[in-house]
Design a protein around this motif. Structure first.
Motif, PDB file in Angstrom:
ATOM      1  N   LYS A   1      12.655 -40.868  -9.190  1.00  0.00           N
ATOM      2  CA  LYS A   1      11.579 -40.573 -10.156  1.00  0.00           C
ATOM      3  C   LYS A   1      11.320 -39.074 -10.216  1.00  0.00           C
ATOM      4  O   LYS A   1      11.192 -38.493 -11.298  1.00  0.00           O
ATOM      5  CB  LYS A   1      10.284 -41.278  -9.725  1.00  0.00           C
ATOM      6  CG  LYS A   1      10.167 -42.716 -10.152  1.00  0.00           C
ATOM      7  CD  LYS A   1       8.787 -43.236  -9.754  1.00  0.00           C
ATOM      8  CE  LYS A   1       8.583 -44.657 -10.214  1.00  0.00           C
ATOM      9  NZ  LYS A   1       7.237 -45.162  -9.851  1.00  0.00           N
ATOM     10  N   LYS A  55      13.928 -37.447 -12.049  1.00  0.00           N
ATOM     11  CA  LYS A  55      14.039 -37.986 -13.416  1.00  0.00           C
ATOM     12  C   LYS A  55      15.475 -38.366 -13.766  1.00  0.00           C
ATOM     13  O   LYS A  55      15.982 -38.050 -14.837  1.00  0.00           O
ATOM     14  CB  LYS A  55      13.477 -36.989 -14.432  1.00  0.00           C
ATOM     15  CG  LYS A  55      11.990 -36.768 -14.264  1.00  0.00           C
ATOM     16  CD  LYS A  55      11.418 -35.878 -15.345  1.00  0.00           C
ATOM     17  CE  LYS A  55       9.913 -35.738 -15.165  1.00  0.00           C
ATOM     18  NZ  LYS A  55       9.313 -34.862 -16.174  1.00  0.00           N
ATOM     19  N   TRP A 107      14.571 -43.188 -15.012  1.00  0.00           N
ATOM     20  CA  TRP A 107      13.373 -42.361 -14.895  1.00  0.00           C
ATOM     21  C   TRP A 107      13.441 -41.137 -15.816  1.00  0.00           C
ATOM     22  O   TRP A 107      12.448 -40.423 -15.989  1.00  0.00           O
ATOM     23  CB  TRP A 107      13.174 -41.925 -13.451  1.00  0.00           C
ATOM     24  CG  TRP A 107      13.218 -43.104 -12.517  1.00  0.00           C
ATOM     25  CD1 TRP A 107      14.179 -43.401 -11.596  1.00  0.00           C
ATOM     26  CD2 TRP A 107      12.275 -44.173 -12.459  1.00  0.00           C
ATOM     27  NE1 TRP A 107      13.900 -44.593 -10.966  1.00  0.00           N
ATOM     28  CE2 TRP A 107      12.727 -45.084 -11.478  1.00  0.00           C
ATOM     29  CE3 TRP A 107      11.083 -44.470 -13.144  1.00  0.00           C
ATOM     30  CZ2 TRP A 107      12.039 -46.261 -11.152  1.00  0.00           C
ATOM     31  CZ3 TRP A 107      10.401 -45.647 -12.832  1.00  0.00           C
ATOM     32  CH2 TRP A 107      10.887 -46.512 -11.849  1.00  0.00           C
ATOM     33  N   GLY A 108      14.604 -40.925 -16.414  1.00  0.00           N
ATOM     34  CA  GLY A 108      14.747 -39.800 -17.347  1.00  0.00           C
ATOM     35  C   GLY A 108      14.578 -40.208 -18.799  1.00  0.00           C
ATOM     36  O   GLY A 108      14.625 -39.367 -19.700  1.00  0.00           O
ATOM     37  N   GLU A 134      12.864 -41.116 -22.161  1.00  0.00           N
ATOM     38  CA  GLU A 134      11.599 -40.718 -22.766  1.00  0.00           C
ATOM     39  C   GLU A 134      10.789 -41.949 -23.119  1.00  0.00           C
ATOM     40  O   GLU A 134      11.304 -42.914 -23.676  1.00  0.00           O
ATOM     41  CB  GLU A 134      11.856 -39.895 -24.047  1.00  0.00           C
ATOM     42  CG  GLU A 134      12.447 -38.530 -23.782  1.00  0.00           C
ATOM     43  CD  GLU A 134      12.605 -37.730 -25.060  1.00  0.00           C
ATOM     44  OE1 GLU A 134      12.011 -38.122 -26.077  1.00  0.00           O
ATOM     45  OE2 GLU A 134      13.327 -36.734 -25.029  1.00  0.00           O
TER      46      GLU A 134
END
Length: 199
Positions: A187, A190, A194-195, A197
């Motif tokens: 996280k 990211k 987790w990256g 949008e």
């Protein structure tokens, strides 16, 4: 009085005769005995894989097919089993398509298909769909340490690279704390899911 005495003698004789009856067992006949099998309480319709490796309680297997990010087919001692990885949940890429499901599925396929792996059981042998529940080790660990889990366990690598969420699925929680820690790292960086949008 003589009749009562006579009946008493007959009863005593019968009791004595019955107590001397011994079941006859043929010579060399085998008497079935039940021995405790440590996997007995885990046996289901899929059966329990064999070929345990040393004291690590790992089972050697070959990944023969992948289903999605967290589910594969493995061959153990010549038998095929459908297997779900413990402690993680990848985005869906079968009946339902979820964001990053394709990437997760392709990563598992590229890393595992045709490879020899080592499977570890936690508490449960199978889930409600009759799939084996296992941790997948790419190499046999020499100890239970964060470094070994991070570098050798595939379940952990899925989480570290953002292809899976770490989950808490009692009673199979042996590595939950490590997986949660790895998820937080993913996280923070990211990576993977987790990256994405948020819309």
């Amino acid at each position: 009085m003589k009749i009562k005495l006579f009946i008493l003698v007959i009863i005593i004789t019968l009791i004595s005769a019955c107590s001397n009856i011994v079941p006859q067992v043929k010579e060399n006949s085998q008497v079935e005995t039940k021995r405790y099998d440590k996997t007995e309480n885990q046996i289901t319709r899929t059966g329990s894989p064999e070929e345990e490796i040393s004291d690590n309680n790992l089972v050697k297997a070959t990944v023969t097919r992948h289903v999605d990010g967290d589910t594969v087919y493995v061959k153990i001692a010549g038998k095929s089993y459908k297997m779900r990885m413990i402690g993680i949940n990848c985005p869906e890429y079968t009946k339902e398509i979820e964001p990053y499901g394709k990437e997760s599925s392709e990563y598992t396929k590229s890393q595992l298909l045709g490879k020899t792996v080592y499977l570890e059981t936690d508490v449960s042998n199978t889930d409600k769909y009759d799939r084996l529940l296992r941790y997948i080790w790419l190499e046999i660990p020499t100890e239970t340490s964060e470094h070994e889990i991070r570098t050798k366990m595939f379940n952990a690598q899925l989480v570290l690279n953002g292809y899976a969420h770490a989950g808490n699925y009692p009673p199979d929680v042996k590595y939950t704390d490590y997986l949660k820690k790895f998820q937080q790292e993913a996280k923070n960086k990211k990576v993977g899911i987790w990256g994405l949008e948020k819309k």
